[in-house]
Design a protein around this motif. Structure first.
Motif, mmCIF file in Angstrom:
data_model
loop_
_atom_site.group_PDB
_atom_site.id
_atom_site.type_symbol
_atom_site.label_atom_id
_atom_site.label_comp_id
_atom_site.label_asym_id
_atom_site.label_seq_id
_atom_site.Cartn_x
_atom_site.Cartn_y
_atom_site.Cartn_z
ATOM 1 N N PHE A 89 31.023 -13.946 -21.201
ATOM 2 C CA PHE A 89 31.173 -12.545 -21.577
ATOM 3 C C PHE A 89 32.666 -12.245 -21.707
ATOM 4 C CE2 PHE A 89 27.182 -12.898 -19.365
ATOM 5 C CZ PHE A 89 26.319 -12.051 -20.046
ATOM 6 N N VAL A 90 32.983 -11.285 -22.551
ATOM 7 C CA VAL A 90 34.377 -10.883 -22.670
ATOM 8 C C VAL A 90 34.507 -9.389 -22.421
ATOM 9 C CG1 VAL A 90 35.058 -12.714 -24.262
ATOM 10 C CG2 VAL A 90 34.187 -10.541 -25.173
ATOM 11 N N TRP A 112 46.203 -12.536 -23.001
ATOM 12 C CA TRP A 112 45.280 -12.304 -24.114
ATOM 13 C C TRP A 112 44.664 -10.914 -24.002
ATOM 14 C CZ3 TRP A 112 39.781 -14.783 -24.600
ATOM 15 C CH2 TRP A 112 39.292 -14.626 -25.909
ATOM 16 N N ARG A 113 44.328 -10.328 -25.128
ATOM 17 C CA ARG A 113 43.754 -8.982 -25.121
ATOM 18 C C ARG A 113 42.336 -8.964 -24.556
ATOM 19 N NH1 ARG A 113 43.801 -4.390 -29.915
ATOM 20 N NH2 ARG A 113 42.578 -2.863 -28.757
ATOM 21 N N LYS A 114 41.690 -10.109 -24.501
ATOM 22 C CA LYS A 114 40.344 -10.188 -23.933
ATOM 23 C C LYS A 114 40.397 -10.909 -22.592
ATOM 24 C CE LYS A 114 38.038 -10.428 -28.450
ATOM 25 N NZ LYS A 114 37.131 -9.255 -28.403
ATOM 26 N N GLU A 115 39.527 -10.496 -21.688
ATOM 27 C CA GLU A 115 39.335 -11.239 -20.443
ATOM 28 C C GLU A 115 37.994 -11.945 -20.523
ATOM 29 O OE1 GLU A 115 42.008 -8.535 -17.385
ATOM 30 O OE2 GLU A 115 39.838 -8.255 -17.419
ATOM 31 N N LEU A 116 37.975 -13.193 -20.075
ATOM 32 C CA LEU A 116 36.788 -14.030 -20.194
ATOM 33 C C LEU A 116 36.113 -14.186 -18.836
ATOM 34 C CD1 LEU A 116 35.045 -15.937 -21.970
ATOM 35 C CD2 LEU A 116 36.688 -17.758 -21.421
ATOM 36 N N TYR A 117 34.785 -13.981 -18.834
ATOM 37 C CA TYR A 117 33.996 -14.065 -17.608
ATOM 38 C C TYR A 117 32.738 -14.893 -17.863
ATOM 39 C CZ TYR A 117 36.948 -10.144 -16.233
ATOM 40 O OH TYR A 117 38.019 -9.347 -15.951
ATOM 41 N N GLN A 167 35.665 -15.252 -28.715
ATOM 42 C CA GLN A 167 36.038 -13.890 -29.095
ATOM 43 C C GLN A 167 34.837 -13.015 -29.445
ATOM 44 O OE1 GLN A 167 38.503 -13.773 -32.570
ATOM 45 N NE2 GLN A 167 37.183 -15.083 -33.789
ATOM 46 N N ASN A 168 33.742 -13.621 -29.869
ATOM 47 C CA ASN A 168 32.551 -12.852 -30.225
ATOM 48 C C ASN A 168 31.462 -12.912 -29.156
ATOM 49 O OD1 ASN A 168 33.548 -11.981 -32.764
ATOM 50 N ND2 ASN A 168 33.064 -13.990 -33.638
ATOM 51 N N SER A 169 31.820 -13.345 -27.950
ATOM 52 C CA SER A 169 30.853 -13.346 -26.846
ATOM 53 C C SER A 169 30.466 -11.908 -26.522
ATOM 54 C CB SER A 169 31.463 -14.018 -25.607
ATOM 55 O OG SER A 169 31.763 -15.372 -25.859
ATOM 56 N N SER A 170 29.334 -11.740 -25.863
ATOM 57 C CA SER A 170 28.855 -10.409 -25.512
ATOM 58 C C SER A 170 29.870 -9.694 -24.634
ATOM 59 C CB SER A 170 27.525 -10.506 -24.771
ATOM 60 O OG SER A 170 26.537 -11.109 -25.588
#
Length: 240
Positions: free
Chosen positions: A186-187, A230-235, A18-21
């Motif tokens: 990254f998110v 999820w509200r964030k997308e992960l890359y 969740q705290n990724s750049s």
């Protein structure tokens, strides 16, 4: 029990990443999706954000997803493909993606491979679009078509120094993948509006029913759909 463990893993990963750049992209992006719906499940927030910034986004969907009802019913595969492509068009409109930037190829569902004749068309598309960044499924997706899609693009752009590769997550959330380089993560944190449109685009794929009563896209595991909302997308930044 397996689905409970999957939920725990997803929640753990949400905390870890969740705290990724935050993901920041240059212009001209190409998203490569193995099947109709992967681009929405993995990259809806990214598509909206880039379009809102006035940047060009193209989506290439490699197969028609014609095997989504294998073992389910006797719907003709060509009917399934056209129906799923119509869902893709609807989802693109929800996200604000012009249909001229939505590209359909004809790789065989379940048998995507580099030696398919469609690879030449994908190569030409990349050459024509000249994207600065290409997004492919994560190498831990655990689904052959997803893995092959990434490998095909890696081979095609391996010598293109000015093209960056990133991986997005779809089935990553469902399979037991742990060997992950967090330094390359990254998110993209979606706004409430972006998340709402993503959920609407997901629903455009999973809610319409075929004559058999199941979704045109096939029956997806509930925990899998939940994880991708999820509200964030992960890359992840990928090496060529």
């Amino acid at each position: 029990m397996k689905n409970f463990i999957r939920r725990i893993r997803v929640l753990l990963f949400r905390v870890l990443f969740q705290n990724s750049s935050e993901l920041v992209m240059p212009g001209k992006v190409l998203i490569v999706a193995p099947h109709p719906d992967d681009e929405v499940l993995g990259c809806s927030g990214l598509i909206q954000r880039l379009l809102n910034e006035g940047k060009q986004v193209d989506v290439a969907i490699l197969s028609g997803g014609g095997k989504s009802h294998a073992g389910c019913c006797k719907i003709d595969e060509s009917t399934l493909i056209e129906s799923r492509r119509n869902l893709s068009r609807k989802a693109a409109e929800i996200l604000g993606l012009s249909l001229e930037h939505l590209h359909f190829l004809d790789y065989p569902d379940g048998c995507i491979a580099f030696d398919c004749s469609e690879t030449d068309l994908l190569k030409k598309l990349i050459k024509t679009l000249q994207p600065k960044v290409i997004f492919v499924p994560h190498k831990g997706e655990g689904w052959s078509d997803h893995l092959e899609a990434g490998r095909i693009v890696q081979k095609l752009v391996g010598e293109m120094a000015d093209v960056l590769l990133y991986e997005y997550c779809v089935w990553f959330w469902y399979y037991n993948v742990w060997n992950i380089d967090r330094k390359k993560a990254f998110v993209l944190t979606m706004t409430e509006e972006e998340l709402s449109r993503k959920n609407e685009a997901i629903d455009a794929y999973i809610k319409p029913k075929a004559p058999c009563g199941n979704p045109w896209s096939g029956v997806l595991p509930p925990v899998f759909v939940w994880a991708n909302r999820w509200r964030k997308e992960l890359y992840f930044r990928s090496e060529k």
